[in-house]
Scaffold this motif. Structure first.
Motif, PDB file in Angstrom:
ATOM      1  N   LEU A 137     -32.926  20.061   9.980  1.00  0.00           N
ATOM      2  CA  LEU A 137     -32.465  18.742   9.568  1.00  0.00           C
ATOM      3  C   LEU A 137     -32.160  18.705   8.077  1.00  0.00           C
ATOM      4  CD1 LEU A 137     -35.063  16.556  11.524  1.00  0.00           C
ATOM      5  CD2 LEU A 137     -32.695  17.051  12.181  1.00  0.00           C
ATOM      6  N   PRO A 138     -31.471  17.642   7.625  1.00  0.00           N
ATOM      7  CA  PRO A 138     -31.297  17.471   6.178  1.00  0.00           C
ATOM      8  C   PRO A 138     -32.638  17.190   5.520  1.00  0.00           C
ATOM      9  CG  PRO A 138     -30.519  15.513   7.374  1.00  0.00           C
ATOM     10  CD  PRO A 138     -30.816  16.581   8.402  1.00  0.00           C
ATOM     11  N   PRO A 139     -32.804  17.597   4.266  1.00  0.00           N
ATOM     12  CA  PRO A 139     -31.782  18.186   3.396  1.00  0.00           C
ATOM     13  C   PRO A 139     -31.665  19.706   3.472  1.00  0.00           C
ATOM     14  CG  PRO A 139     -33.750  17.755   2.119  1.00  0.00           C
ATOM     15  CD  PRO A 139     -34.042  17.268   3.518  1.00  0.00           C
ATOM     16  N   SER A 140     -32.467  20.370   4.344  1.00  0.00           N
ATOM     17  CA  SER A 140     -32.489  21.835   4.356  1.00  0.00           C
ATOM     18  C   SER A 140     -31.274  22.439   5.042  1.00  0.00           C
ATOM     19  CB  SER A 140     -33.768  22.339   5.036  1.00  0.00           C
ATOM     20  OG  SER A 140     -34.912  21.918   4.345  1.00  0.00           O
ATOM     21  N   TYR A 141     -30.921  21.935   6.245  1.00  0.00           N
ATOM     22  CA  TYR A 141     -29.819  22.490   7.033  1.00  0.00           C
ATOM     23  C   TYR A 141     -29.920  24.008   7.120  1.00  0.00           C
ATOM     24  CZ  TYR A 141     -27.395  17.939   6.710  1.00  0.00           C
ATOM     25  OH  TYR A 141     -27.044  16.614   6.799  1.00  0.00           O
ATOM     26  N   LYS A 142     -31.080  24.479   7.577  1.00  0.00           N
ATOM     27  CA  LYS A 142     -31.322  25.921   7.590  1.00  0.00           C
ATOM     28  C   LYS A 142     -30.324  26.665   8.474  1.00  0.00           C
ATOM     29  CE  LYS A 142     -35.050  29.302   8.045  1.00  0.00           C
ATOM     30  NZ  LYS A 142     -36.488  29.497   8.383  1.00  0.00           N
ATOM     31  N   GLY A 143     -29.796  25.993   9.489  1.00  0.00           N
ATOM     32  CA  GLY A 143     -28.827  26.638  10.372  1.00  0.00           C
ATOM     33  C   GLY A 143     -27.419  26.683   9.822  1.00  0.00           C
ATOM     34  N   GLY A 144     -27.235  26.265   8.581  1.00  0.00           N
ATOM     35  CA  GLY A 144     -25.905  26.270   7.981  1.00  0.00           C
ATOM     36  C   GLY A 144     -25.005  25.231   8.616  1.00  0.00           C
ATOM     37  N   ASP A 145     -23.804  25.633   8.974  1.00  0.00           N
ATOM     38  CA  ASP A 145     -22.828  24.696   9.529  1.00  0.00           C
ATOM     39  C   ASP A 145     -23.009  24.464  11.026  1.00  0.00           C
ATOM     40  OD1 ASP A 145     -21.596  24.283   7.092  1.00  0.00           O
ATOM     41  OD2 ASP A 145     -20.169  25.934   7.375  1.00  0.00           O
ATOM     42  N   GLN A 146     -23.828  25.278  11.659  1.00  0.00           N
ATOM     43  CA  GLN A 146     -24.011  25.109  13.101  1.00  0.00           C
ATOM     44  C   GLN A 146     -24.709  23.784  13.409  1.00  0.00           C
ATOM     45  OE1 GLN A 146     -25.883  28.420  15.039  1.00  0.00           O
ATOM     46  NE2 GLN A 146     -25.660  27.547  17.098  1.00  0.00           N
ATOM     47  N   ASP A 147     -24.054  22.931  14.175  1.00  0.00           N
ATOM     48  CA  ASP A 147     -24.586  21.618  14.561  1.00  0.00           C
ATOM     49  C   ASP A 147     -24.901  20.736  13.349  1.00  0.00           C
ATOM     50  OD1 ASP A 147     -24.468  22.069  17.322  1.00  0.00           O
ATOM     51  OD2 ASP A 147     -26.423  23.046  17.336  1.00  0.00           O
ATOM     52  N   ARG A 148     -24.251  20.986  12.241  1.00  0.00           N
ATOM     53  CA  ARG A 148     -24.580  20.242  11.022  1.00  0.00           C
ATOM     54  C   ARG A 148     -24.313  18.744  11.181  1.00  0.00           C
ATOM     55  NH1 ARG A 148     -25.155  22.205   5.643  1.00  0.00           N
ATOM     56  NH2 ARG A 148     -24.964  20.571   4.065  1.00  0.00           N
ATOM     57  N   GLU A 149     -23.205  18.390  11.823  1.00  0.00           N
ATOM     58  CA  GLU A 149     -22.885  16.974  12.003  1.00  0.00           C
ATOM     59  C   GLU A 149     -23.942  16.287  12.866  1.00  0.00           C
ATOM     60  OE1 GLU A 149     -18.947  16.246  13.365  1.00  0.00           O
ATOM     61  OE2 GLU A 149     -17.994  17.232  11.643  1.00  0.00           O
ATOM     62  N   ARG A 150     -24.409  16.977  13.902  1.00  0.00           N
ATOM     63  CA  ARG A 150     -25.448  16.403  14.757  1.00  0.00           C
ATOM     64  C   ARG A 150     -26.731  16.178  13.974  1.00  0.00           C
ATOM     65  NH1 ARG A 150     -29.590  18.306  18.525  1.00  0.00           N
ATOM     66  NH2 ARG A 150     -29.127  20.483  18.045  1.00  0.00           N
ATOM     67  N   PHE A 151     -27.110  17.152  13.163  1.00  0.00           N
ATOM     68  CA  PHE A 151     -28.342  17.019  12.388  1.00  0.00           C
ATOM     69  C   PHE A 151     -28.194  15.947  11.305  1.00  0.00           C
ATOM     70  CE2 PHE A 151     -29.060  21.661  13.616  1.00  0.00           C
ATOM     71  CZ  PHE A 151     -29.852  21.300  14.701  1.00  0.00           C
ATOM     72  N   ALA A 152     -27.016  15.844  10.722  1.00  0.00           N
ATOM     73  CA  ALA A 152     -26.782  14.804   9.721  1.00  0.00           C
ATOM     74  C   ALA A 152     -26.902  13.415  10.350  1.00  0.00           C
ATOM     75  CB  ALA A 152     -25.411  14.982   9.089  1.00  0.00           C
ATOM     76  N   ALA A 153     -26.445  13.272  11.586  1.00  0.00           N
ATOM     77  CA  ALA A 153     -26.542  11.989  12.277  1.00  0.00           C
ATOM     78  C   ALA A 153     -27.989  11.629  12.605  1.00  0.00           C
ATOM     79  CB  ALA A 153     -25.704  12.021  13.545  1.00  0.00           C
ATOM     80  N   ILE A 154     -28.814  12.640  12.845  1.00  0.00           N
ATOM     81  CA  ILE A 154     -30.244  12.399  13.101  1.00  0.00           C
ATOM     82  C   ILE A 154     -30.930  11.948  11.821  1.00  0.00           C
ATOM     83  CG2 ILE A 154     -32.447  13.518  13.667  1.00  0.00           C
ATOM     84  CD1 ILE A 154     -30.802  15.336  15.583  1.00  0.00           C
ATOM     85  N   GLY A 155     -30.585  12.578  10.707  1.00  0.00           N
ATOM     86  CA  GLY A 155     -31.226  12.270   9.434  1.00  0.00           C
ATOM     87  C   GLY A 155     -32.459  13.113   9.199  1.00  0.00           C
ATOM     88  N   GLU A 156     -33.274  12.712   8.255  1.00  0.00           N
ATOM     89  CA  GLU A 156     -34.491  13.464   7.955  1.00  0.00           C
ATOM     90  C   GLU A 156     -35.532  13.236   9.061  1.00  0.00           C
ATOM     91  OE1 GLU A 156     -35.942  13.200   3.964  1.00  0.00           O
ATOM     92  OE2 GLU A 156     -33.962  13.515   3.096  1.00  0.00           O
ATOM     93  N   SER A 157     -36.620  13.978   8.983  1.00  0.00           N
ATOM     94  CA  SER A 157     -37.579  14.051  10.083  1.00  0.00           C
ATOM     95  C   SER A 157     -38.324  12.745  10.337  1.00  0.00           C
ATOM     96  CB  SER A 157     -38.609  15.138   9.782  1.00  0.00           C
ATOM     97  OG  SER A 157     -39.382  14.783   8.644  1.00  0.00           O
ATOM     98  N   ASP A 158     -38.863  12.639  11.539  1.00  0.00           N
ATOM     99  CA  ASP A 158     -39.836  11.594  11.860  1.00  0.00           C
ATOM    100  C   ASP A 158     -41.125  11.928  11.117  1.00  0.00           C
ATOM    101  OD1 ASP A 158     -41.089   9.429  13.379  1.00  0.00           O
ATOM    102  OD2 ASP A 158     -42.107  11.026  14.478  1.00  0.00           O
ATOM    103  N   ARG A 159     -41.696  10.935  10.409  1.00  0.00           N
ATOM    104  CA  ARG A 159     -42.842  11.224   9.544  1.00  0.00           C
ATOM    105  C   ARG A 159     -43.965  10.226   9.725  1.00  0.00           C
ATOM    106  NH1 ARG A 159     -38.568  12.306   4.660  1.00  0.00           N
ATOM    107  NH2 ARG A 159     -37.990  14.391   5.352  1.00  0.00           N
ATOM    108  N   MET A 160     -45.164  10.726   9.699  1.00  0.00           N
ATOM    109  CA  MET A 160     -46.358   9.881   9.621  1.00  0.00           C
ATOM    110  C   MET A 160     -46.563   9.470   8.169  1.00  0.00           C
ATOM    111  SD  MET A 160     -49.369  12.786   9.848  1.00  0.00           S
ATOM    112  CE  MET A 160     -48.452  13.964  10.857  1.00  0.00           C
ATOM    113  N   THR A 161     -47.148   8.305   7.963  1.00  0.00           N
ATOM    114  CA  THR A 161     -47.528   7.841   6.626  1.00  0.00           C
ATOM    115  C   THR A 161     -48.931   7.271   6.749  1.00  0.00           C
ATOM    116  OG1 THR A 161     -45.197   7.299   6.202  1.00  0.00           O
ATOM    117  CG2 THR A 161     -46.832   6.432   4.657  1.00  0.00           C
ATOM    118  N   LEU A 162     -49.905   7.987   6.180  1.00  0.00           N
ATOM    119  CA  LEU A 162     -51.316   7.685   6.392  1.00  0.00           C
ATOM    120  C   LEU A 162     -52.013   7.392   5.068  1.00  0.00           C
ATOM    121  CD1 LEU A 162     -52.166  10.594   8.883  1.00  0.00           C
ATOM    122  CD2 LEU A 162     -51.412   8.277   9.444  1.00  0.00           C
TER     123      LEU A 162
END
Length: 272
Positions: free
Chosen positions: A240-265
């Motif tokens: 996922l962004p901002p890393s995009y470790k897979g490069g351009d592969q599925d980049r648009e899909r990952f950009a649409a997802i956005g950053e990760s789901d996160r806990m805040t504790l």
């Protein structure tokens, strides 16, 4: 990776924005600091995923506190925390040991350069070294009011230093002090090896680490939740962004997802 390439990727910011200006005796609100000109534009774009003003308000941050941020990297939150605390509080960056590798050394050097180039914003900021389990003494004189860590727990799980890290946070805080944790959130029941491989950590794991160190869980929030995150990618959370470790592969899909789901504790160190 050298400093030039880190700058190009936006990992380090040498800000040249005009300083925050206040009238004598006036303290900027957290929202005003988040909206301030000292922040790097590429970092501001991440606010839609990281919700810094809401997150820090949830942790109860006040401008007169002593705050230790753990492993701030290039300083995404530093651009908010240090100016907010500069007039009445104190900001400590518990950085990685720069001798560990070239990339870390460049990152820390850039971070130090950012602080030195804007003394009006960062004059009350200081750098500590935090490299668990060996180098864990991060308690400021008198103790910290708040310890914050953003998306770091998976690293300590990987190298086996998570218990030592949470014990260090406990020692660093005053009685009644707050530990704020944000982390990529795994599904309940995720194995330790899956957490290490994917970068997603279960809430139960983080809560147990904190409670074993002596902390009490007092609140949790979905400020940084992302229901679009399915957590099943070939490169784990780094797809996922901002890393995009897979490069351009599925980049648009990952950009649409956005950053990760996160806990805040939010945890507290009980008063004794």
């Amino acid at each position: 990776m050298n400093l030039t390439s880190l700058l190009a990727r936006g990992c380090i910011a040498l800000s040249i924005a005009l300083p925050l200006m206040t009238q004598a005796g006036t303290t900027l609100t957290l929202e005003e600091v988040v909206a301030g000109p000292q922040r790097t534009p590429t970092r501001v774009k991440r606010d839609v995923y990281r919700h810094p003003a809401q997150t820090l308000a949830f942790f109860g941050l006040r401008p007169d506190q002593t705050v230790v941020e753990i492993w701030p990297g290039g300083g995404w939150y530093t651009e908010i925390l240090a100016p907010y605390l500069n007039q009445h509080g104190r900001y400590y960056a518990a950085q990685v040991a720069p001798e560990m590798d070239e990339e870390r050394a460049d990152e820390v050097a850039g971070f130090e350069n950012t602080l030195s180039h804007q003394p009006d914003l960062y004059s009350h900021a200081a750098i500590l070294t935090f490299e668990p389990p060996q180098r864990v003494d991060i308690r400021p004189a008198g103790g910290a009011d708040v310890v914050l860590t953003f998306r770091n727990v998976h690293n300590w799980l990987k190298d086996g230093s998570a218990p030592a890290a949470f014990a260090a946070f406990y020692r660093a805080l005053k009685p009644g002090g707050v530990l704020g944790v944000e982390e990529h959130r795994a599904a309940p029941g995720t194995s330790l090896q899956q957490m290490i491989d994917t970068g997603y950590v279960s809430e139960d794991t983080v809560i147990k680490l904190a409670q074993d160190a002596g902390f009490k869980l007092v609140a949790r929030s979905d400020i940084n939740a992302n229901p679009k995150d399915t957590k099943d990618y070939p490169n784990g959370v780094w797809s996922l962004p901002p890393s995009y470790k897979g490069g351009d592969q599925d980049r648009e899909r990952f950009a649409a997802i956005g950053e990760s789901d996160r806990m805040t504790l939010k945890f507290i160190k009980p008063a004794r």
